[in-house]
Motif scaffolding. Structure first.
Motif, PDB file in Angstrom:
ATOM      1  N   GLU A  34       0.823  -1.215   0.000  1.00 40.76           N
ATOM      2  CA  GLU A  34       0.000   0.000   0.000  1.00 40.76           C
ATOM      3  C   GLU A  34       0.851   1.258   0.000  1.00 40.76           C
ATOM      4  OE1 GLU A  34      -2.441  -0.627   3.417  1.00 40.76           O
ATOM      5  OE2 GLU A  34      -4.008  -1.684   2.279  1.00 40.76           O
ATOM      6  N   ARG A  35       2.024   1.186   0.612  1.00 45.86           N
ATOM      7  CA  ARG A  35       2.887   2.376   0.716  1.00 45.86           C
ATOM      8  C   ARG A  35       3.846   2.521  -0.456  1.00 45.86           C
ATOM      9  NH1 ARG A  35       5.777   5.881   0.276  1.00 45.86           N
ATOM     10  NH2 ARG A  35       6.888   7.165   1.824  1.00 45.86           N
ATOM     11  N   PHE A  36       4.387   1.421  -0.976  1.00 44.15           N
ATOM     12  CA  PHE A  36       5.506   1.521  -1.915  1.00 44.15           C
ATOM     13  C   PHE A  36       5.248   0.903  -3.294  1.00 44.15           C
ATOM     14  CE2 PHE A  36       7.569   1.523   2.311  1.00 44.15           C
ATOM     15  CZ  PHE A  36       8.282   2.715   2.217  1.00 44.15           C
TER      16      PHE A  36
ATOM     17  N   ALA B 247       5.460 -12.529  -4.779  1.00 45.03           N
ATOM     18  CA  ALA B 247       6.533 -12.277  -5.739  1.00 45.03           C
ATOM     19  C   ALA B 247       6.101 -11.275  -6.811  1.00 45.03           C
ATOM     20  CB  ALA B 247       6.971 -13.588  -6.389  1.00 45.03           C
ATOM     21  N   ALA B 248       4.870 -11.431  -7.311  1.00 44.82           N
ATOM     22  CA  ALA B 248       4.381 -10.526  -8.354  1.00 44.82           C
ATOM     23  C   ALA B 248       4.174  -9.123  -7.817  1.00 44.82           C
ATOM     24  CB  ALA B 248       3.076 -11.066  -8.930  1.00 44.82           C
ATOM     25  N   ALA B 249       3.629  -9.009  -6.619  1.00 46.32           N
ATOM     26  CA  ALA B 249       3.410  -7.685  -6.038  1.00 46.32           C
ATOM     27  C   ALA B 249       4.729  -7.007  -5.700  1.00 46.32           C
ATOM     28  CB  ALA B 249       2.538  -7.805  -4.793  1.00 46.32           C
TER      29      ALA B 249
ATOM     30  N   TRP C  54      -0.291  -3.820  -8.255  1.00 44.85           N
ATOM     31  CA  TRP C  54      -0.254  -4.901  -7.272  1.00 44.85           C
ATOM     32  C   TRP C  54      -1.664  -5.368  -6.905  1.00 44.85           C
ATOM     33  CZ3 TRP C  54      -2.135  -5.530  -2.297  1.00 44.85           C
ATOM     34  CH2 TRP C  54      -2.638  -4.393  -1.647  1.00 44.85           C
ATOM     35  N   ARG C  55      -2.633  -4.467  -7.008  1.00 45.70           N
ATOM     36  CA  ARG C  55      -4.007  -4.845  -6.651  1.00 45.70           C
ATOM     37  C   ARG C  55      -4.602  -5.833  -7.668  1.00 45.70           C
ATOM     38  NH1 ARG C  55      -5.672  -2.053  -2.318  1.00 45.70           N
ATOM     39  NH2 ARG C  55      -4.567  -0.107  -1.824  1.00 45.70           N
ATOM     40  N   ASP C  56      -4.130  -5.769  -8.913  1.00 44.54           N
ATOM     41  CA  ASP C  56      -4.566  -6.768  -9.892  1.00 44.54           C
ATOM     42  C   ASP C  56      -4.055  -8.148  -9.504  1.00 44.54           C
ATOM     43  OD1 ASP C  56      -5.790  -4.779 -11.412  1.00 44.54           O
ATOM     44  OD2 ASP C  56      -3.969  -4.410 -12.577  1.00 44.54           O
TER      45      ASP C  56
END
Length: 221
Positions: A24-26, A50-52, A31-33
């Motif tokens: 959420e910060r960086f 890993a993906a996020a 990443w939400r997908d």
């Protein structure tokens, strides 16, 4: 036979989900997908992390400082470690999270006699993480399970402490489970020794009351 206190990290040792706070910060919005893919069952938790992490933009020092200053240890955690060490138990942290924040938080708390197993991160143009089993095999699923199976395989008596869906399969292999949230809902009434907890003071109370009998049962079997 060793007595192992196997500890999840996020939402267990600490009150927050540290990985989510980092994203959420960086992380970039993409990443939400990946989170949607994880919730839909298209990614394992290891693949999602890993993906996020690929979308995160920050230095290791920035990440460590943020995590150490943002999360809170669950009450009683340090006392539980002391109890374990004084009573011949081996506490071990096994987390699907990232080494930079597990290390930062535990280092800040002065926890230096506890083995830590988490995703191994490196920065090579982008942040990347590797999950290695106890035998050094790279995994994309079942990281916690690999450690629980290794402990069981050498005959250790394992008490597992966790909260989430990613703990369920690993906790099933433990002789004793301390559980919250999704883990408690999954194992309550199914596992023969599952105890609800909210703080580590709850864990200590059960250990003091029940651990001697567990040792006798294990010795007789």
């Amino acid at each position: 036979m060793a007595r192992v206190l196997c500890l999840d990290f996020d939402d267990t040792i600490v009150m927050e989900n540290t990985a989510r706070l980092v994203f959420e910060r960086f992380a970039a919005p993409a990443w939400r997908d990946r989170e949607a893919d994880y919730r839909a069952g298209r990614l394992t938790v290891e693949q999602f992390n890993a993906a996020a992490l690929l979308t995160v933009s920050a230095t290791r020092d920035e990440l460590r400082a943020f995590c150490a200053d943002t999360v809170t240890l669950r009450p009683g955690f340090l006392e539980a470690l002391d109890w374990a060490l004084w009573n011949g138990w081996t506490p071990v942290v096994v987390s699907n999270g990232f080494d930079f924040y597990v290390d930062a938080v535990l280092d800040k708390a002065g926890v230096d006699r506890v083995a830590r197993h988490a995703g191994r991160t490196r920065f090579d143009y982008r942040w990347q993480v590797t999950y290695l089993s106890p035998r050094g095999i790279e995994l994309e699923a079942g990281y916690k399970l690999s450690y629980a199976a290794a402990f069981k395989g050498v005959g250790d008596f394992v008490a597992y402490v966790g909260d989430g869906a990613s703990d369920i399969e690993a906790a099933k292999l433990a002789r004793v489970v301390f559980a919250r949230d999704a883990l408690l809902r999954a194992l309550e009434g199914v596992h023969p020794r599952v105890y609800a907890f909210e703080t580590f003071h709850d864990v200590i109370a059960v250990l003091e009351r029940e651990a001697p009998a567990w040792a006798e049962d294990a010795a007789s079997s």
